[in-house]
Scaffold this motif. Structure first.
Motif, PDB file in Angstrom:
ATOM      1  N   VAL A 146       7.247  49.884  34.522  1.00 21.00           N
ATOM      2  CA  VAL A 146       8.253  48.769  33.859  1.00 21.00           C
ATOM      3  C   VAL A 146       9.378  49.415  34.210  1.00 21.00           C
ATOM      4  O   VAL A 146       9.855  50.561  34.096  1.00 21.00           O
ATOM      5  CB  VAL A 146       8.075  49.320  32.242  1.00 21.00           C
ATOM      6  N   CYS A 206       8.282  50.864  40.701  1.00 20.18           N
ATOM      7  CA  CYS A 206       9.057  49.787  39.997  1.00 20.18           C
ATOM      8  C   CYS A 206       8.229  48.702  39.406  1.00 20.18           C
ATOM      9  O   CYS A 206       8.220  48.352  38.472  1.00 20.18           O
ATOM     10  CB  CYS A 206      10.432  49.490  40.341  1.00 20.18           C
ATOM     11  N   ARG A 207       7.521  48.155  40.391  1.00 18.72           N
ATOM     12  CA  ARG A 207       7.082  46.878  40.214  1.00 18.72           C
ATOM     13  C   ARG A 207       5.656  47.064  39.428  1.00 18.72           C
ATOM     14  O   ARG A 207       5.361  46.113  38.794  1.00 18.72           O
ATOM     15  CB  ARG A 207       6.705  46.284  41.658  1.00 18.72           C
ATOM     16  N   GLU A 208       5.334  48.226  39.800  1.00 14.56           N
ATOM     17  CA  GLU A 208       3.932  48.205  38.721  1.00 14.56           C
ATOM     18  C   GLU A 208       4.171  48.659  37.518  1.00 14.56           C
ATOM     19  O   GLU A 208       3.626  48.465  36.469  1.00 14.56           O
ATOM     20  CB  GLU A 208       2.925  49.444  39.533  1.00 14.56           C
ATOM     21  N   THR A 267       8.218  40.204  36.099  1.00 13.06           N
ATOM     22  CA  THR A 267       7.952  41.542  35.705  1.00 13.06           C
ATOM     23  C   THR A 267       8.421  41.974  34.287  1.00 13.06           C
ATOM     24  O   THR A 267       9.597  41.853  34.142  1.00 13.06           O
ATOM     25  CB  THR A 267       8.424  42.460  36.746  1.00 13.06           C
ATOM     26  N   SER A 268       7.447  42.154  33.396  1.00 13.00           N
ATOM     27  CA  SER A 268       7.943  42.453  31.938  1.00 13.00           C
ATOM     28  C   SER A 268       8.823  43.708  31.681  1.00 13.00           C
ATOM     29  O   SER A 268       8.410  44.741  32.464  1.00 13.00           O
ATOM     30  CB  SER A 268       6.754  42.232  31.061  1.00 13.00           C
ATOM     31  N   THR A 269       9.864  43.626  31.402  1.00 18.38           N
ATOM     32  CA  THR A 269      10.698  44.750  31.111  1.00 18.38           C
ATOM     33  C   THR A 269      10.930  45.037  29.339  1.00 18.38           C
ATOM     34  O   THR A 269      11.468  46.098  29.005  1.00 18.38           O
ATOM     35  CB  THR A 269      12.028  44.568  31.790  1.00 18.38           C
ATOM     36  N   GLU A 285       8.185  38.336  41.400  1.00 15.97           N
ATOM     37  CA  GLU A 285       6.865  37.838  40.095  1.00 15.97           C
ATOM     38  C   GLU A 285       7.787  38.313  39.013  1.00 15.97           C
ATOM     39  O   GLU A 285       8.307  39.140  38.845  1.00 15.97           O
ATOM     40  CB  GLU A 285       5.681  38.292  40.480  1.00 15.97           C
ATOM     41  N   HIS A 332      10.947  39.547  40.038  1.00 18.07           N
ATOM     42  CA  HIS A 332      11.081  40.957  40.956  1.00 18.07           C
ATOM     43  C   HIS A 332       9.990  40.611  42.124  1.00 18.07           C
ATOM     44  O   HIS A 332       9.580  41.616  42.609  1.00 18.07           O
ATOM     45  CB  HIS A 332      10.844  42.194  40.298  1.00 18.07           C
ATOM     46  N   GLY A 344      11.839  39.702  30.941  1.00 18.18           N
ATOM     47  CA  GLY A 344      11.751  40.577  32.093  1.00 18.18           C
ATOM     48  C   GLY A 344      12.473  40.348  33.100  1.00 18.18           C
ATOM     49  O   GLY A 344      13.389  39.288  32.893  1.00 18.18           O
ATOM     50  N   CYS A 362      10.482  55.824  37.821  1.00 13.27           N
ATOM     51  CA  CYS A 362      10.606  54.616  38.369  1.00 13.27           C
ATOM     52  C   CYS A 362      11.852  54.178  39.244  1.00 13.27           C
ATOM     53  O   CYS A 362      11.548  53.611  40.153  1.00 13.27           O
ATOM     54  CB  CYS A 362      10.626  53.597  37.071  1.00 13.27           C
TER      55      CYS A 362
END
Lengths: 666, 482
Positions: free
Chosen positions: A54, A50-52, A339-341, A337, A335, A332, A43
């Motif tokens: 996590v 990264c965006r796709e 983006t769940s982390t 949008e 980013h 999250g 990532c």
């Protein structure tokens, strides 16, 4: 009183996190940051990936995090600069037509930008109607960016090996009414880019925002933008920055967000000059709530900055203010949008899916459904909207004229307008709002004191003497081209203003400070100011203490019956004039009816203005055309529908516009 | 001010024929759940009333938005209008009309009563050659039957007929009631509204009508609130009308319609039109002068000598069915209101379809509230007013009560008058008392029944209530269809 208000002001501008207690509950979610880091080590190789996938946030300890915002006067290019930074970091794709991402394009509607029209339209759909119409940022938006940089290094050559930094750009709304939101956003930052238009120089909001940032102990990086303009004069701006804010001219970055010139210096300056957040990684969770809104699908979404500790999905968090607990359903970064982390660590900024500081309400107005039967719909719309804008206070109230409704408290008049418009445009609610008022304090001879948020609630004949009354005041800063000084002094004295300061900031522009009663500026002061100065005035205000004043309640009576929703509190010396204006206006707005209507304005039992609207004499269709009943019936049905849109007070039908029009009288 | 408190004059003047409404019909084309409440209009009730539109005019008057066909001023020279008699446009139109009559289905089994009224309206029907008008009446007789003592009215304009032609209409066609379109007695006013005749023709026409044997029943049309009209001119017109002794006078307040020449030129209430208050005053003058001369103000714009109500128009106001034939005319048959096309080409196409059986005669579902609105709208135009007993039976006690309640403030200020069964005025105080007790706001001194028993009619007062009829009726609409 004054002391109290100052105290709350200070509290706002300090970094005062809404501490939240983390009571972690063991969950299936493995919190081991190393393990998840390994799995997804790719990532960090590519931002695109990264965006796709996590993002592994554990790689970003506070030393590698910078939280900053961009502050500027309206139209000085804040939004465009933000877009360029997002592009530079690959957060949004260059040329993909996502300009002004942070503002979601609200300014694009006003200023021509080099993007295709269709994309504009697509983006316009995202932003709130209010923002688009007014070209202002109302709600703060935030985005996380990643940027490789070697501190002290000469950038480009060794970029691949440079450490990656997590940069949180925290947006702030531009208008003075929203300084409450600005303070919140700034509290999560350690630094700010102070953007000043190279041609226009320092403006009122530049000053206001600088002070907010300065009080928050932020590192300030001056950015002189739009240097590509033919009239750009960076040297003059530098000297203004020096004289007004004591900022070293050497520190100023010269940029053109439009041409891209000088932009490469911005992020290195952010990383090198702004300190990293100083939270404690091992402490229990404390975080600061920046913003919240309602998403039709996800529910309440909060933007937060983690001050100490870490926040993980599944955690139960509690609000220090209300003691309510919430479960973290999702967490999250933006980013840009969501983006769940699954986790946010110390110093990081992101979102939490789960609603929380009491705002100080300076303008109150009653909101009523235009059609009495729509109360439930209005109630529902207000509930949804206050979830997104928690700074509005809502209390149920009942008016004899308008039925069930709400007394709402707002931060300022624009805020009120915005709320009103969003109710109508986003929730389809048809609303009648009553004459806006400010919170007054009345003290009676017997020592009792009341705060009045609704003039109708103040007894017209209280049976006891009013010993004293107080009204809130503001300190207004007005910057105008010097030729308008005369008319502006006249305007301010008409509005019961007291001049505090009068100076020239350069050869052409004057700066004036006035103490004004808040009531005098809430309705049309800004419009008047703009029209007198052909739009050249800039205006800002800050709350000040309550002032003693000679106030009276002015009732409006129709056929002798007071209309509670039209009552207003005014200065004794203005009562006659305001009463006259109200009565004249109502006479024009109310249609003639089948009986005479007396329209009066009165203080207690003393009538200060009176008009009679004589009865309608004739409304007849003399001929019933050849039996064509249908046609006549349509006409009468139309007339019936017209009556339905009226509010009936006693036996008098009042068009809804009358309520709106009465606002314009101050 | 005391004017509207004057007791009503109509109790003695209402002829027996209109004292009772049409008997309530029973067949069930309306989905009304309450079996005790039959619908007020019967699907199979036959019409005994007939309107025929004869759209020809010399030219279009400046206030007119009727479907008319202007022939041009070719006959301006001839009072008798002989030149028009060979106009193929008239003959062609009449042929179309005959086809429509022929193709119109007869409702029911065939033993319906014959037509009681035939009304030739226009346009200027007197421009149609008598033989063609006779052909139309013949067709009607053949198709529907015409009662021996039927009222046969014709609208006629000054300058379009002489004594001989009128006699032909009376003898050949069977016209027994003439409605003379005088409008004004002042040359300048007639010119200003684009009439095809002058004041001299008016006087001449009145003379012809009065002298005509076998024609005792005639009406005069006047228009008030014309541009530049003064109170003196209006008083003069009213005096001339009274002097001519027609059995019936229709007084129309000028309506400025969109799309007319007046509509482009003038705004109601603004110069040269009289102000609202002047115009209201004209209405009152008419009411006072004509009433004083022995006429009964039996409908908003109609006055008559005793027993000379226009039977045809009463059909409209009593919400009874009627046929309509010709360009743009309206009919009300089997509970369905229908207006024919207003353009000749479309009308011809429609007649064609009618003949081919392609016109749908099915009644659309009429809602009960529409029937109630019709009943209120039409009856409140008349001096007889709304028959509350019958309204209660048709639409329920609740609606009748709500209506009375909505009218309460206007009973109080004299715009609405409540009457008992003997048509005696119920004093506003009593009406309000009855109302309040029904609201249970007071101890029940009198019961609902008493209210029901006492208030038999409500009507608009003359002239003030009539003058505000649109307002008052739309309030009633708001009650019926909130």
């Amino acid at each position: 009183m004054a002391a109290l208000m100052r105290a709350s002001r200070e509290a706002r501008s300090k970094l005062r996190p809404l501490s939240s207690i983390s009571r972690r509950i063991a969950t299936y979610h493995d919190p081991d940051p190393l393990a998840s880091g390994k799995d997804r080590s790719f990532c960090s190789q590519s931002r695109h990936n990264c965006r796709e996938g996590v993002v592994d946030l554990s790689q970003y300890p506070p030393e590698r995090i910078r939280n900053f915002s961009i502050i500027a006067h309206v139209d000085h290019g804040k939004s465009t600069l933000a877009d360029r930074l997002l592009e530079l970091t690959g957060t949004i794709k260059r040329g993909h037509g996502q300009p002004q991402y942070l503002d979601k394009l609200q300014e694009a509607a006003m200023t021509p930008k080099s993007i295709s029209f269709s994309l504009k339209l697509v983006l316009l759909c995202i932003c709130t109607e209010v923002e688009r119409e007014r070209g202002i940022t109302v709600k703060a938006q935030t985005a996380t960016m990643f940027h490789r940089h070697t501190v002290g290094g000469t950038n480009s050559s060794d970029k691949q090996d440079s450490p990656s930094f997590l940069l949180n750009l925290i947006d702030t709304p531009g208008h003075v009414d929203f300084s409450y939101e600005v303070s919140r956003s700034l509290a999560a930052c350690q630094g700010a880019l102070l953007v000043v238009d190279a041609a226009q120089g320092v403006q009122a909001q530049t000053v206001a925002n600088f002070h907010l940032a300065f009080e928050s102990n932020l590192t300030i990086i001056p950015v002189i933008n739009k240097i590509d303009q033919p009239t750009a004069d960076p040297e003059r701006v530098k000297s203004q920055l020096k004289s007004l804010f004591d900022l070293d001219p050497e520190d100023a970055l010269l940029t053109s967000a439009k041409t891209g010139k000088g932009l490469d210096q911005v992020l290195p300056a952010v990383i090198e000059r702004i300190p990293s957040p100083d939270g404690k990684r091992d402490s229990p969770l404390r975080m600061l709530l920046l913003d919240s809104y309602y998403d039709e699908y996800k529910g309440v979404i909060c933007h937060v900055a983690v001050v100490d500790g870490a926040l993980r999905k599944g955690d139960k968090i509690g609000s220090a203010a209300t003691s309510q607990t919430y479960e973290v359903l999702d967490v999250g970064i933006m980013h840009p949008e969501l983006t769940s982390t699954g986790v946010l660590f110390t110093g990081q900024v992101g979102y939490v899916v789960s609603g929380f500081k009491p705002a100080k309400h300076m303008v109150f107005s009653g909101l009523y459904p235009a059609d009495g039967s729509d109360f439930d719909a209005l109630n529902h719309a207000i509930e949804r909207l206050t979830c997104n804008d928690a700074s509005v206070s809502v209390m149920k109230e009942t008016s004899t004229a308008l039925g069930m409704g709400f007394r709402c408290g707002f931060l300022g008049l624009l805020h009120m307008d915005v709320f009103h418009q969003r109710l109508e445009q986003e929730y389809g609610a048809r609303v009648i709002s009553t004459i806006p008022t400010v919170p007054y304090i009345f003290e009676y001879a017997d020592g009792s004191k009341i705060q009045v948020q609704n003039p109708a609630a103040l007894a017209s004949n209280p049976g006891k003497r009013v010993a004293a009354c107080w009204e809130p005041s503001v300190i207004a800063t007005i910057i105008i081209p010097s030729e308008y000084v005369g008319p502006i002094i006249t305007l301010c004295s008409e509005r019961r203003g007291e001049q505090l300061e009068y100076s020239f900031i350069d050869s052409q522009r004057a700066l004036m400070k006035y103490r004004l009663p808040l009531r005098e500026i809430i309705v049309d002061f800004y419009n008047e100011l703009k029209s007198i100065t052909s739009g050249y005035a800039t205006f800002d205000y800050e709350d000040s203490e309550y002032q003693k004043s000679d106030l009276v309640k002015l009732d409006v009576l129709l056929n002798g019956q007071p209309v509670d929703a039209m009552a207003t509190i005014v200065h004794n010396l203005k009562a006659q004039r305001v009463g006259r204006e109200l009565v004249d206006k109502l006479k024009k707005l109310i249609d003639r009816q089948m009986f005479d209507i007396t329209i009066q304005a009165a203080i207690g039992s003393k009538v200060v203005a009176r008009e009679t609207l004589s009865a309608m004499r004739k409304n007849v269709l003399a001929k019933c055309y050849g039996g064509d009943v249908t046609r006549k019936k349509k006409l009468l049905e139309k007339q019936k529908e017209g009556k339905k849109r009226m509010k009936r007070i006693g036996s008098v039908d009042i068009p809804q516009e009358a309520f709106h029009e009465l606002f314009k009288i101050s | 001010m005391l004017r509207y408190a004057t007791p009503l004059l109509f109790s003695c003047r209402i002829p027996p024929s209109i004292k009772t409404l049409a008997p309530l019909p029973s067949p069930s084309f309306l989905p009304i759940p309450d079996p005790k409440r039959p619908p007020p209009v019967c699907r199979y009730s036959s019409s005994t009333c007939n309107y025929v539109h004869l759209p020809f005019c010399r030219r279009r008057c400046h206030y007119c938005d009727f479907p008319i066909l202007a022939l041009g001023s070719s006959a301006a020279n001839a009072a008798a209008g002989d030149d028009d008699d060979d106009d193929p446009r008239i003959a062609n139109y009449v042929r179309l009309l005959l086809r429509e009559i022929e193709a119109t289905p007869k409702p029911g089994s065939g033993d319906e009563p014959p037509l009681q009224t035939v009304f030739f309206g226009g346009g200027t029907p007197s421009l149609v050659p008598p033989r063609l008008a006779a052909a139309v009446l013949g067709a009607l007789r053949a198709r529907f039957g015409v009662a021996a003592r039927a009222e046969v009215s014709m609208e006629m304009d000054p300058g379009t007929f002489d004594g001989g032609r009128l006699r032909e209409f009376v003898e050949l066609v069977g016209v027994n009631r003439v409605s003379l379109g005088v409008q004004a007695f002042q040359e300048e006013l007639l010119r200003a509204c684009g009439r095809a005749h002058g004041a001299a023709e008016v006087r001449e026409a009145i003379g012809i009508v009065r002298r005509c044997e076998g024609l005792e029943n005639w009406s005069m049309d006047l228009i008030s609130s014309l541009p530049h009209q003064t109170a003196e001119m209006w008083a003069e017109s009213l005096r001339c009308a009274v002097d001519a002794r027609p059995t019936h006078v229709s007084v129309y307040d000028l309506q400025v319609e969109k799309g007319t020449k007046f509509g482009q030129l003038y705004t109601p209430g603004e110069f040269p039109l009289p102000t609202e208050s002047q115009s209201a005053n004209f209405y009152k003058m008419a009411s006072e002068m004509l009433t004083a001369a022995g006429y009964s103000h039996y409908e908003i714009s109609s006055y008559c000598m005793e027993g000379y109500e226009c039977k045809h128009n009463l059909t409209y106001w009593q919400n009874k069915p009627f046929y309509g034939f010709g360009l743009g005319s309206a009919s009300y048959i089997n509970g369905a209101r229908f207006s024919r096309p207003r353009r000749i080409k479309e009308y011809a196409e429609w007649v064609q379809k009618l003949e081919e059986g392609a016109v749908n005669h099915e009644t659309s579902n009429v809602e009960v509230k529409d029937l109630a609105m019709d009943a209120v709208m039409l009856s409140l135009r008349t001096a007889r007013g709304l028959d509350l007993q019958s309204f209660r039976r048709s639409f329920g006690e609740g609606l009748a009560f709500s209506l009375c309640k909505a009218f309460r403030p206007f009973v109080e200020n004299g715009l609405v008058v409540a009457m008992d069964e003997e048509r005696g005025t119920i004093p506003p105080r009593d009406f309000i008392k009855l109302q309040i007790s029904s609201d249970d706001e007071l101890e029940d001194i009198s019961s609902d029944d008493e209210l029901e028993d006492r208030v038999a009619f409500i009507r608009l007062s003359d002239p003030d209530g009539f003058l505000l009829s649109n307002e008052l009726i739309s309030i009633a609409f708001g009650v019926i269809s909130p």
